[in-house]
Write a protein that holds these residues in place. Structure first.
Motif, mmCIF file in Angstrom:
data_model
loop_
_atom_site.group_PDB
_atom_site.id
_atom_site.type_symbol
_atom_site.label_atom_id
_atom_site.label_comp_id
_atom_site.label_asym_id
_atom_site.label_seq_id
_atom_site.Cartn_x
_atom_site.Cartn_y
_atom_site.Cartn_z
ATOM 1 N N LEU A 154 -27.935 0.211 -1.250
ATOM 2 C CA LEU A 154 -26.624 -0.132 -1.846
ATOM 3 C C LEU A 154 -25.698 0.826 -1.615
ATOM 4 C CD1 LEU A 154 -27.563 -0.963 -5.557
ATOM 5 C CD2 LEU A 154 -27.136 -2.542 -3.756
ATOM 6 N N GLY A 155 -24.765 0.281 -0.761
ATOM 7 C CA GLY A 155 -23.630 1.481 -0.312
ATOM 8 C C GLY A 155 -22.209 1.452 -0.859
ATOM 9 N N ILE A 156 -21.647 2.613 -0.688
ATOM 10 C CA ILE A 156 -20.057 2.913 -1.217
ATOM 11 C C ILE A 156 -19.135 3.407 -0.319
ATOM 12 C CG2 ILE A 156 -18.864 3.809 -3.226
ATOM 13 C CD1 ILE A 156 -21.399 3.970 -4.768
ATOM 14 N N ASN A 157 -18.033 2.878 -0.232
ATOM 15 C CA ASN A 157 -17.021 3.865 0.654
ATOM 16 C C ASN A 157 -15.762 3.807 -0.336
ATOM 17 O OD1 ASN A 157 -15.260 1.301 0.692
ATOM 18 N ND2 ASN A 157 -16.014 0.921 3.008
ATOM 19 N N GLU A 158 -14.671 4.082 0.277
ATOM 20 C CA GLU A 158 -13.456 4.533 -0.589
ATOM 21 C C GLU A 158 -12.834 3.402 -1.122
ATOM 22 O OE1 GLU A 158 -14.099 5.290 2.416
ATOM 23 O OE2 GLU A 158 -14.165 7.459 2.455
ATOM 24 N N VAL A 159 -13.282 2.150 -0.999
ATOM 25 C CA VAL A 159 -12.598 1.000 -1.356
ATOM 26 C C VAL A 159 -13.538 -0.251 -1.751
ATOM 27 C CG1 VAL A 159 -10.307 1.286 -0.663
ATOM 28 C CG2 VAL A 159 -11.934 -0.018 0.754
ATOM 29 N N ALA A 160 -14.917 -0.156 -1.276
ATOM 30 C CA ALA A 160 -15.447 -1.274 -1.172
ATOM 31 C C ALA A 160 -17.190 -0.722 -1.615
ATOM 32 C CB ALA A 160 -15.648 -2.051 -0.018
ATOM 33 N N VAL A 161 -17.963 -1.808 -1.708
ATOM 34 C CA VAL A 161 -19.449 -1.804 -1.928
ATOM 35 C C VAL A 161 -20.230 -2.685 -0.941
ATOM 36 C CG1 VAL A 161 -19.292 -0.811 -4.186
ATOM 37 C CG2 VAL A 161 -19.626 -3.170 -3.677
ATOM 38 N N ARG A 162 -21.346 -2.551 -0.735
ATOM 39 C CA ARG A 162 -22.213 -3.296 0.284
ATOM 40 C C ARG A 162 -23.733 -3.377 -0.032
ATOM 41 N NH1 ARG A 162 -23.042 -1.923 6.375
ATOM 42 N NH2 ARG A 162 -24.553 -3.657 6.133
ATOM 43 N N LYS A 163 -24.322 -4.450 0.209
ATOM 44 C CA LYS A 163 -25.848 -4.428 0.424
ATOM 45 C C LYS A 163 -26.387 -4.321 1.596
ATOM 46 C CE LYS A 163 -25.215 -8.315 -2.224
ATOM 47 N NZ LYS A 163 -25.547 -9.371 -3.053
ATOM 48 N N SER A 164 -27.379 -3.691 2.080
ATOM 49 C CA SER A 164 -28.048 -3.642 3.367
ATOM 50 C C SER A 164 -28.836 -4.790 3.631
ATOM 51 C CB SER A 164 -28.715 -2.375 3.545
ATOM 52 O OG SER A 164 -29.806 -2.157 2.597
ATOM 53 N N ASP A 165 -29.399 -5.508 2.330
ATOM 54 C CA ASP A 165 -30.034 -6.688 2.395
ATOM 55 C C ASP A 165 -29.209 -7.454 1.408
ATOM 56 O OD1 ASP A 165 -31.823 -8.717 1.713
ATOM 57 O OD2 ASP A 165 -33.650 -7.563 1.641
ATOM 58 N N ALA A 166 -28.850 -8.873 1.943
ATOM 59 C CA ALA A 166 -28.162 -9.846 1.140
ATOM 60 C C ALA A 166 -28.780 -10.265 0.104
ATOM 61 C CB ALA A 166 -27.823 -10.931 2.070
ATOM 62 N N GLY A 167 -30.182 -10.145 -0.281
ATOM 63 C CA GLY A 167 -31.091 -10.352 -1.288
ATOM 64 C C GLY A 167 -31.071 -9.448 -2.555
ATOM 65 N N LEU A 168 -30.573 -8.253 -2.292
ATOM 66 C CA LEU A 168 -30.303 -7.202 -3.173
ATOM 67 C C LEU A 168 -29.612 -7.737 -4.126
ATOM 68 C CD1 LEU A 168 -30.823 -3.891 -1.122
ATOM 69 C CD2 LEU A 168 -32.269 -4.833 -2.842
ATOM 70 N N SER A 169 -29.632 -6.865 -5.529
ATOM 71 C CA SER A 169 -28.622 -7.116 -6.426
ATOM 72 C C SER A 169 -28.630 -5.660 -7.165
ATOM 73 C CB SER A 169 -29.141 -8.105 -7.634
ATOM 74 O OG SER A 169 -30.527 -7.699 -8.198
ATOM 75 N N ALA A 170 -27.455 -5.586 -8.012
ATOM 76 C CA ALA A 170 -27.328 -4.359 -8.901
ATOM 77 C C ALA A 170 -27.404 -4.552 -10.339
ATOM 78 C CB ALA A 170 -25.892 -3.750 -8.517
ATOM 79 N N ASP A 171 -28.048 -3.904 -11.241
ATOM 80 C CA ASP A 171 -28.363 -3.686 -12.562
ATOM 81 C C ASP A 171 -27.702 -2.504 -12.954
ATOM 82 O OD1 ASP A 171 -28.906 -3.918 -15.227
ATOM 83 O OD2 ASP A 171 -30.932 -4.338 -14.849
ATOM 84 N N LEU A 172 -26.434 -2.408 -13.643
ATOM 85 C CA LEU A 172 -26.166 -1.081 -14.192
ATOM 86 C C LEU A 172 -26.381 -0.904 -15.682
ATOM 87 C CD1 LEU A 172 -23.245 -0.714 -11.695
ATOM 88 C CD2 LEU A 172 -25.219 0.475 -11.741
ATOM 89 N N CYS A 173 -26.985 -1.555 -16.351
ATOM 90 C CA CYS A 173 -26.979 -1.793 -17.754
ATOM 91 C C CYS A 173 -27.588 -0.412 -18.120
ATOM 92 C CB CYS A 173 -27.923 -2.660 -18.169
ATOM 93 S SG CYS A 173 -27.404 -4.356 -18.216
#
Length: 317
Positions: A137-156
């Motif tokens: 999972l990557g972050i820059n000044e305005v955006a986020v991305r996944k190095s693998d399209a099959g990844l997901s984020a869970d921030l609970c």
């Protein structure tokens, strides 16, 4: 609904007293629904905080991070089958960045990509092809991305603490300097109780007993434990807390972990991370990082209390 968990491990200690005790203490209590649970604010009598501002924050955080809402920013990110950079709000990037910091420091015991494993055991709605790759999972000044399209984020495991921080900041912006704010069992305190003492809270012990009383001033506390959501399979209990390093529910001796920190998001994330570890590993890492924590650990037929850092300064005498 933001969270997959029940948050019953912490409660304002004064709530254990009769209602008349509240009146005598000179405080007022307001509250409402939040993230499938509740929020409750205790302030000195006569202060009238703007309820609408707090409810707006709850709605905003839910719309940003709920895995149950198909239109949330989190769900949209998870559903994007691409490795391209995707625009993201400051809030989304801030919370994800905090989660990734804890993931790195905890050596993967906290992992924002663990959602699919949580869902596999029946505790969440995130279904994705990949997990266990928080470095993807990557972050820059305005955006986020996944190095693998099959990844997901869970921030609970951190978003509710973030919401609590925002609500506390909103109260301070309104000029409210003394309060105890309870968001589904995570608490944030500012200033003092009207009688001049610090705010008092209680950690739940085994089987719903009172485990330990603590005092809070200008700090937050969060608890993660195995008693809130479990179910039985072949005579064994399955916990909602997953060790991302193994992909299995935690099965150690730790009953709960409570963390006190200036930031509720920090307390929330670290309580989750330390609960996923064996208690000796959690104690060692918390000591190494200077965290203030309480671990309740099974020791034969008893519960042993392990205090780390400066947590002793918070214990009620």
């Amino acid at each position: 609904m933001l969270t997959r968990r029940s948050f019953l491990a912490l409660t304002g200690a004064a709530s254990l007293a009769p209602t008349a005790g509240w009146a005598a203490a000179g405080v007022d209590v307001i509250g409402g629904a939040a993230f499938g649970s509740y929020w409750r604010l205790t302030v000195p009598s006569g202060i009238e905080p703007a309820r609408a501002a707090l409810e707006t924050i709850v709605d905003d955080v839910d719309l940003e991070f709920s895995p149950y809402r198909p239109n949330s920013a989190l769900s949209v990110f998870n559903g994007a089958m691409t490795t391209d950079w995707l625009p993201a709000s400051d809030q989304f990037r801030t919370v994800l960045s905090k989660g990734l910091d804890i993931a790195h420091q905890s050596r993967g015991a906290f992992d924002p990509t663990v959602g699919p494993v949580v869902a596999r055991y029946g505790f969440g709605p995130i279904h994705a092809e990949a997990w266990g790759q928080y470095e993807g999972l990557g972050i820059n000044e305005v955006a986020v991305r996944k190095s693998d399209a099959g990844l997901s984020a869970d921030l609970c495991g951190i978003a509710k603490g973030h919401a609590l921080d925002r609500m506390a900041a909103a109260l301070e912006a309104q000029g409210v300097g003394d309060f105890l704010l309870d968001l589904g069992g995570e608490l944030c305190a500012r200033g003092r109780h009207p009688d001049g003492r610090d705010w008092q809270v209680a950690i739940e012990g085994a089987s719903g007993t009172l485990g330990m009383g603590l005092k809070l001033r200008d700090s937050a506390i969060a608890t993660s434990g195995i008693s809130a959501q479990v179910y039985g399979v072949d005579g064994h209990q399955v916990s909602h807390i997953i060790d991302p390093r193994t992909g299995s529910p935690v099965s150690g001796r730790t009953v709960s972990v409570s963390v006190v920190a200036k930031s509720a998001a920090t307390a929330d994330g670290w309580a989750t991370a330390l609960m996923a570890m064996e208690h000796d590993q959690a104690e060692a890492l918390a000591t190494e990082l200077g965290l203030d924590a309480v671990l309740l650990v099974r020791d034969g037929g008893a519960i042993r209390t392990i205090m780390v850092g400066a947590i002793g300064d918070h214990v009620l005498g």
